[in-house]
Enzyme design. Structure first.
Site, PDB file in Angstrom:
ATOM      1  N   ASP A 105       0.864  -1.184   0.000  1.00 52.59           N
ATOM      2  CA  ASP A 105       0.000   0.000   0.000  1.00 52.59           C
ATOM      3  C   ASP A 105       0.900   1.232   0.000  1.00 52.59           C
ATOM      4  O   ASP A 105       1.587   1.505   0.995  1.00 52.59           O
ATOM      5  CB  ASP A 105      -0.911  -0.029   1.230  1.00 52.59           C
ATOM      6  CG  ASP A 105      -1.944   1.093   1.218  1.00 52.59           C
ATOM      7  OD1 ASP A 105      -1.779   2.058   0.456  1.00 52.59           O
ATOM      8  OD2 ASP A 105      -2.924   0.996   1.994  1.00 52.59           O
ATOM      9  N   HIS A 106       0.869   1.991  -1.090  1.00 50.62           N
ATOM     10  CA  HIS A 106       1.787   3.122  -1.225  1.00 50.62           C
ATOM     11  C   HIS A 106       1.409   4.302  -0.336  1.00 50.62           C
ATOM     12  O   HIS A 106       2.166   5.267  -0.224  1.00 50.62           O
ATOM     13  CB  HIS A 106       1.840   3.578  -2.679  1.00 50.62           C
ATOM     14  CG  HIS A 106       3.200   4.048  -3.097  1.00 50.62           C
ATOM     15  ND1 HIS A 106       4.219   4.265  -2.207  1.00 50.62           N
ATOM     16  CD2 HIS A 106       3.704   4.357  -4.321  1.00 50.62           C
ATOM     17  CE1 HIS A 106       5.300   4.697  -2.851  1.00 50.62           C
ATOM     18  NE2 HIS A 106       5.007   4.754  -4.140  1.00 50.62           N
ATOM     19  N   ARG A 107       0.240   4.249   0.311  1.00 49.74           N
ATOM     20  CA  ARG A 107      -0.070   5.279   1.303  1.00 49.74           C
ATOM     21  C   ARG A 107       0.762   5.089   2.566  1.00 49.74           C
ATOM     22  O   ARG A 107       1.050   6.049   3.286  1.00 49.74           O
ATOM     23  CB  ARG A 107      -1.556   5.233   1.681  1.00 49.74           C
ATOM     24  CG  ARG A 107      -2.516   5.518   0.550  1.00 49.74           C
ATOM     25  CD  ARG A 107      -3.950   5.281   0.991  1.00 49.74           C
ATOM     26  NE  ARG A 107      -4.171   3.885   1.411  1.00 49.74           N
ATOM     27  CZ  ARG A 107      -5.334   3.426   1.876  1.00 49.74           C
ATOM     28  NH1 ARG A 107      -6.372   4.257   1.989  1.00 49.74           N
ATOM     29  NH2 ARG A 107      -5.450   2.162   2.227  1.00 49.74           N
ATOM     30  N   VAL A 163       3.571   2.459   2.753  1.00 48.48           N
ATOM     31  CA  VAL A 163       4.933   1.998   2.433  1.00 48.48           C
ATOM     32  C   VAL A 163       5.421   2.746   1.202  1.00 48.48           C
ATOM     33  O   VAL A 163       4.812   2.652   0.132  1.00 48.48           O
ATOM     34  CB  VAL A 163       4.932   0.475   2.179  1.00 48.48           C
ATOM     35  CG1 VAL A 163       6.344  -0.008   1.902  1.00 48.48           C
ATOM     36  CG2 VAL A 163       4.312  -0.267   3.364  1.00 48.48           C
TER      37      VAL A 163
END
Length: 526
Positions: A496-498, A500
């Protein structure tokens, strides 16, 4: 005493479940906590025990039926064995009195029939209007009408409409949802001012109306509303029949219906479709005119499959996914697996490369705790979890399930091996309980068992990362400046780029790869 067992909520607010298999039938004896039925929820297969002793009197739901929570599914007679059956109630008898005469019983029955209200009385439910006066009439008792208590016999002059004769067709157009207009052969409309062609001219009697098309004839009336216009044909067929015709590529306008009022039936459509199939040896049709054979199959989306679909859609369109890939020389890991299988501590458990992959993930989580987090949208916070419930994606006949090993970071390697083996065996048997799939923090999916090198896994909802472990195969690899054949696999990490960013995801994946290249690092970093 008859008791009905209602379908309970087996966890997490589920509203319905499917009856998979009954373990008892009507007439069977049951004991307290005996398993009587297996149900499939949106999570897994659950066995339900009965809370009473008794005899099954009726199964209120069939196998394959979906039942809502709170609906009775089985009835049980909980009367004690050998207890005398209750006697039927007897009418009270007056001491010394003769049995009631038939005439007196009839009079009592007549008194139970309500009398019409008096003239001027207000009849309930009739908008407060006075009840109509009824002429006294001596009618036989068998002709009296039983009405609701408090209501009189409503006087009216209603008439039944005449029964339609079989085969009769209404003269005018009627509203019929089964009759639709479809494109048919085009018809030529008469030009403005052109005479409407009529039947051959014959001598007519004096005073008779001129025929259409003759001098003095009245203009033709416009078609009635709902009448098919030029180029359209009225077809009488029900919606399922129209759909079947569309699927089979059958033109309804070319079929003579055999149903009521000339309606087209399913048999008519199927017969037309069979007639359109060319016989063996016939000239093949053009490619555009050929129809595929084999038909279609529809699979109901329910239970585990429906929950998986909803979870994947939620995850894919909620968390921004990023996937990174890493090829790793796992020759050292494969050698370590072979050595572990010879140890006494692992004698009763199957040791696979997945065990060391799981241990590497747990060790990497300890080095990078934020990877083991979740996103709280309501509070706008990142929840870092200092415990690891390690999920293992497992393919089952009923769909994909992801049970997790609770507190996996606190287990020794032999304990972790036993938990993974038990978890996998339970999942493949379809016995995974909802509680075993709740609360996961990070997941591993082993796509290598299917002969797949890698993939882009979708996050399990509520988690920040998922690792895909590809197949291990022999590949050329450079070792100490020389080409050699090594055991190589491909790892892919979706996150999850929010939560990591690229750096954290790369460091986490790099550490897992390093431990699989040299398993001794797991001991050094633990």
């Amino acid at each position: 005493m008859r008791r009905e067992f209602k379908l309970p909520d087996v966890g997490e607010g589920l509203t319905e479940a499917e009856i998979v298999r009954w373990h008892v039938q009507a007439g069977d004896d049951v004991k307290v906590n005996q398993i009587v039925v297996e149900i499939e929820t949106a999570k897994s297969i659950v066995e339900l025990p009965i809370p009473w002793d008794g005899v099954v009197t009726e199964l209120l739901a069939e196998e394959g039926q979906t039942v809502e929570v709170g609906v009775p599914v089985i009835a049980v007679d909980t009367a004690e064995a050998g207890a005398p059956a209750p006697e039927a109630p007897r009418p009270a008898a007056t001491t010394g009195a003769e049995p009631a005469a038939p005439d007196r019983l009839q009079a009592l029955a007549d008194d139970m029939v309500p009398k019409p209200p008096e003239e001027g009385a207000v009849e309930p439910g009739a908008h407060g209007s006075p009840a109509p006066k009824q002429a006294p009439k001596e009618a036989p008792k068998e002709e009296r009408l039983a009405v609701l208590v408090g209501y009189g016999v409503k006087a009216g002059a209603t008439k039944r409409r005449p029964r339609k004769q079989p085969g009769a067709i209404p003269a005018g157009p009627v509203a019929n949802q089964s009759r639709i207009e479809v494109e048919g052969p085009p018809t030529t409309a008469p030009e403005p001012g052109a005479a409407v062609p009529g039947p051959p001219t014959t001598a007519r009697e004096p005073g008779a109306a001129p025929a259409p098309g003759e001098p003095g004839a009245r203009p033709a009336a416009a078609p009635a509303a709902g009448t098919p216009g030029p180029g359209r044909v009225s077809v009488l067929a029900k919606p399922p029949v129209r759909k079947l015709a569309k699927d089979l590529g059958v033109d309804l306008t070319g079929i003579a219906g055999s149903g009521p009022e000339g309606s087209i039936t399913r048999e008519d459509v199927q017969a037309a479709a069979r007639a359109a199939v060319p016989e063996p040896g016939a000239v093949p049709e053009p490619a555009a005119a050929r129809r595929p054979r084999g038909g279609e199959e529809r699979i109901a989306v329910k239970g585990v499959r429906r929950m998986t679909a909803q979870a994947m859609v939620t995850s894919a369109f909620t968390a921004p996914h990023v996937t990174e890939f890493l090829q790793v020389d796992v020759t050292g890991t494969m050698e370590a697996v072979q050595r572990l299988r010879t140890l006494r501590d692992f004698a009763e458990v199957k040791v696979s490369p997945l065990l060391l992959v799981a241990k590497a993930v747990l060790t990497a989580v300890r080095r990078h705790p934020v990877i083991n987090s979740s996103w709280d949208e309501a509070a706008q916070e990142i929840v870092v979890k200092h415990y690891v419930n390690l999920g293992i994606a497992a393919a089952t006949p009923r769909g994909l399930v992801v049970p997790n090993v609770k507190a996996a970071d606190q287990l020794s390697l032999p304990e972790l091996a036993k938990e993974l083996a038990s978890l996998t065996e339970t999942a493949r048997a379809g016995r995974t309980q909802p509680a075993e799939m709740a609360g996961g923090t990070i997941t591993i999916t082993n796509v290598g068992v299917f002969g797949v090198d890698t993939g882009t896994p979708i996050l399990n909802p509520g988690e920040a990362a998922i690792l895909a472990f590809g197949q291990v195969r022999d590949m050329p690899w450079v070792v100490d400046g020389e080409l050699a054949v090594r055991k190589v696999t491909t790892l892919s990490l979706s996150f999850d780029h929010r939560i990591v960013d690229g750096e954290l995801g790369s460091l986490f994946l790099r550490d897992i790869g390093a431990m699989l290249e040299d398993p001794l690092r797991m001991l050094a970093w633990s």
